[in-house]
Design an enzyme around this catalytic site. Structure first.
Site, PDB file in Angstrom:
ATOM      1  N   ARG A 150      59.200  47.901  51.749  1.00 16.40           N
ATOM      2  CA  ARG A 150      59.274  46.430  51.729  1.00 16.40           C
ATOM      3  C   ARG A 150      58.501  45.823  50.563  1.00 16.40           C
ATOM      4  O   ARG A 150      58.735  44.670  50.187  1.00 16.40           O
ATOM      5  CB  ARG A 150      58.744  45.859  53.044  1.00 16.40           C
ATOM      6  CG  ARG A 150      57.238  46.021  53.247  1.00 16.40           C
ATOM      7  CD  ARG A 150      56.817  45.627  54.656  1.00 16.40           C
ATOM      8  NE  ARG A 150      55.369  45.594  54.825  1.00 16.40           N
ATOM      9  CZ  ARG A 150      54.605  46.651  55.018  1.00 16.40           C
ATOM     10  NH1 ARG A 150      55.131  47.863  55.032  1.00 16.40           N
ATOM     11  NH2 ARG A 150      53.300  46.533  55.197  1.00 16.40           N
ATOM     12  N   HIS A 151      57.587  46.605  49.984  1.00 15.19           N
ATOM     13  CA  HIS A 151      56.779  46.058  48.885  1.00 15.19           C
ATOM     14  C   HIS A 151      57.544  46.012  47.553  1.00 15.19           C
ATOM     15  O   HIS A 151      57.172  45.269  46.657  1.00 15.19           O
ATOM     16  CB  HIS A 151      55.492  46.864  48.722  1.00 15.19           C
ATOM     17  CG  HIS A 151      54.669  46.898  49.971  1.00 15.19           C
ATOM     18  ND1 HIS A 151      54.087  45.769  50.506  1.00 15.19           N
ATOM     19  CD2 HIS A 151      54.373  47.918  50.824  1.00 15.19           C
ATOM     20  CE1 HIS A 151      53.448  46.092  51.623  1.00 15.19           C
ATOM     21  NE2 HIS A 151      53.608  47.385  51.837  1.00 15.19           N
ATOM     22  N   CYS A 206      33.528  43.663  33.619  1.00 16.79           N
ATOM     23  CA  CYS A 206      32.677  42.678  32.935  1.00 16.79           C
ATOM     24  C   CYS A 206      31.582  42.298  33.926  1.00 16.79           C
ATOM     25  O   CYS A 206      31.344  43.025  34.894  1.00 16.79           O
ATOM     26  CB  CYS A 206      33.481  41.476  32.419  1.00 16.79           C
ATOM     27  SG  CYS A 206      34.296  40.461  33.667  1.00 16.79           S
ATOM     28  N   GLY A 207      30.906  41.195  33.707  1.00 20.24           N
ATOM     29  CA  GLY A 207      29.831  40.835  34.619  1.00 20.24           C
ATOM     30  C   GLY A 207      30.329  40.592  36.027  1.00 20.24           C
ATOM     31  O   GLY A 207      29.789  41.107  37.005  1.00 20.24           O
ATOM     32  N   THR A 208      31.381  39.797  36.124  1.00 21.90           N
ATOM     33  CA  THR A 208      31.970  39.471  37.436  1.00 21.90           C
ATOM     34  C   THR A 208      33.237  40.255  37.740  1.00 21.90           C
ATOM     35  O   THR A 208      33.655  40.310  38.898  1.00 21.90           O
ATOM     36  CB  THR A 208      32.362  37.983  37.473  1.00 21.90           C
ATOM     37  OG1 THR A 208      33.316  37.758  36.413  1.00 21.90           O
ATOM     38  CG2 THR A 208      31.148  37.084  37.291  1.00 21.90           C
ATOM     39  N   GLY A 209      33.887  40.756  36.719  1.00 17.34           N
ATOM     40  CA  GLY A 209      35.215  41.362  36.866  1.00 17.34           C
ATOM     41  C   GLY A 209      36.327  40.333  36.726  1.00 17.34           C
ATOM     42  O   GLY A 209      37.495  40.683  36.568  1.00 17.34           O
ATOM     43  N   ILE A 210      35.964  39.071  36.771  1.00 14.93           N
ATOM     44  CA  ILE A 210      36.974  38.005  36.763  1.00 14.93           C
ATOM     45  C   ILE A 210      37.629  37.855  35.384  1.00 14.93           C
ATOM     46  O   ILE A 210      38.854  37.855  35.255  1.00 14.93           O
ATOM     47  CB  ILE A 210      36.364  36.665  37.216  1.00 14.93           C
ATOM     48  CG1 ILE A 210      35.860  36.763  38.657  1.00 14.93           C
ATOM     49  CG2 ILE A 210      37.390  35.541  37.097  1.00 14.93           C
ATOM     50  CD1 ILE A 210      35.009  35.581  39.116  1.00 14.93           C
ATOM     51  N   GLY A 211      36.805  37.738  34.358  1.00 10.60           N
ATOM     52  CA  GLY A 211      37.343  37.531  33.008  1.00 10.60           C
ATOM     53  C   GLY A 211      38.282  38.650  32.587  1.00 10.60           C
ATOM     54  O   GLY A 211      39.400  38.405  32.121  1.00 10.60           O
ATOM     55  N   HIS A 252      50.188  48.348  48.503  1.00  6.75           N
ATOM     56  CA  HIS A 252      51.070  47.179  48.572  1.00  6.75           C
ATOM     57  C   HIS A 252      51.457  46.617  47.207  1.00  6.75           C
ATOM     58  O   HIS A 252      52.579  46.141  47.040  1.00  6.75           O
ATOM     59  CB  HIS A 252      50.395  46.062  49.378  1.00  6.75           C
ATOM     60  CG  HIS A 252      50.199  46.401  50.818  1.00  6.75           C
ATOM     61  ND1 HIS A 252      49.888  45.444  51.763  1.00  6.75           N
ATOM     62  CD2 HIS A 252      50.267  47.576  51.489  1.00  6.75           C
ATOM     63  CE1 HIS A 252      49.768  46.019  52.959  1.00  6.75           C
ATOM     64  NE2 HIS A 252      49.981  47.315  52.809  1.00  6.75           N
ATOM     65  N   ASP A 259      32.862  44.524  28.767  1.00  3.16           N
ATOM     66  CA  ASP A 259      32.037  43.733  27.858  1.00  3.16           C
ATOM     67  C   ASP A 259      30.588  44.136  28.128  1.00  3.16           C
ATOM     68  O   ASP A 259      30.317  45.110  28.848  1.00  3.16           O
ATOM     69  CB  ASP A 259      32.296  42.226  28.017  1.00  3.16           C
ATOM     70  CG  ASP A 259      31.701  41.629  29.294  1.00  3.16           C
ATOM     71  OD1 ASP A 259      31.222  42.402  30.157  1.00  3.16           O
ATOM     72  OD2 ASP A 259      31.709  40.394  29.431  1.00  3.16           O
TER      73      ASP A 259
END
Ligand code: RB5
Length: 146
Positions: A132-133, A65-70, A98, A8
């Site tokens: 194991r992963h 994005c700004g935070t990467g969270i959205g 992993h 964004d």
């Protein structure tokens, strides 16, 4: 390797840096926008990149994005996507080893370009460890089918 990328307005500058680096390294990069710092809604762009990865048009995806969270939340809503929000090198390596993540998210307002490039390269060049992963990923992905 074909890589989907999207951002964004908050991630536009970093997206351009990451894209240029991948192209210089010989990756084929499919850019789903946005292409300026004009305000847009991150789901519109992150979804397109995630869909391209889920549909196997691209092997991996990068969203900013700004935070990467959205963008990470949006990507993880698409069936088949495992997207990690990463701002450190340890996690960049571990999430490939992993979690076999097929997408990475970063925040253009959170980290500098130098660290972001190191994170991207670490993530691109680290292999999944399997073993194991496998069962953990199978359990994780089974949740999408409930
Ligand atoms: C845009 O202002 C901002 O909310 C977006 O870039 C992102 O940080 C959302 O998670």
């Amino acid at each position: 390797m074909k890589i989907a990328i999207a951002c964004d307005h908050g991630g536009y500058r970093l997206k351009e840096v990451l894209k240029a680096s991948m192209i210089a390294q010989g990756y084929e990069v499919i850019d789903f926008g946005t292409n300026s710092e004009d305000s847009v809604d991150y789901p519109d762009y992150a979804y397109k990149a995630a869909k391209a990865v889920a549909d196997k048009e691209c092997e991996r995806g990068v969203v900013v994005c700004g935070t990467g969270i959205g963008v990470s939340i949006v990507a993880n809503k698409v069936d088949g996507i495992r997207c990690a929000l990463v701002h450190d090198l340890f996690s960049a390596k571990a999430t490939r080893q992993h979690n076999d993540t097929n997408m990475i998210a970063m925040g253009g307002r959170v980290i500098g370009e130098g660290l972001a490039l190191e994170i991207l390269n670490t993530w691109l060049h680290t292999d999944y460890e399997g073993g194991r992963h496998d069962q953990r990923i199978e359990k994780m992905m089974a949740i999408e089918k409930q």
